[in-house]
Design a protein around this motif. Sequence first.
Motif: not given
Length: 208
Positions: A164-175
Amino acid sequence: PPAGRGYLYHPLRSARRVGGNGSVITLDESTEVPAPLRGAFLAVGNFDGVHRGHARLIARLRANADAADAPAVALTFDPHPVALLRPDKAPAPLVWTERKVELLKAAGATAVGVFRTGPWLLGLTAREFFDSIVVGRFRARGMVEGPNCAFGRDRGGDATLLGAWCADAGLKFEVVEPTAVGGELVSSSRARRALAEGRPEEAAQLLG
C-alpha cells in the motif's frame, strides 16, 4: 556440508567488515547512499545462506530493475536484529556477512547494502523505515519481497502494508511466493536444522 559456501557450525559471530569494491555499502544512521544506487529496486531481508527461495526473489528483483534500467540492491543486516533484541534466541548464521554478500551478488544483485544494526535502526517504526530509508535515502523506484516479510520496530510492517505504501509513493511492488523443495517450504531455519541433524545433502538441495 557443500563445499565453497562458508557454512558455520559455531555460535553467532558478526562479521564486521564488508569488502569495499563499489558494489557493497555499509549503512549506518548517517550513511549517504551513492548517487548510482539512488532510484534502485530494493529487496530487504536477512537472506541467511541465500537459499533457493532467496535466489528466486533476487532474480525477480534483478528482472524488475533491468526492465526499469535501475540498480538491483539487496539490503541485509549485520548482525541479525534478533542478536541484539533477543540474544538467547539468535540463530547461528549459515554464512558470514562477506559470504552472504558474494552469494547475493551471484544471485543477481548489482549491489548489496549492509545495515550496521543498532538502536538507530531497531528503533525505526515500519513507516519511518519506509520513509527514511526506502524513499528518503534510496529514492527507490520499486521493491520485491516475500509474502511473510516483516520490518520496522516490533515487526510492525508486512507485505500488505508495504504494498500500500509503495502504491501511494508511486513505487512498483512485487511479492514473490516461497519456494518449496520436497513438499516443504525452503527456509534458512530448515537448512540450519538439516545441518544440525546431520543431513548435509538436504541442506545442499535447499541452498543450491
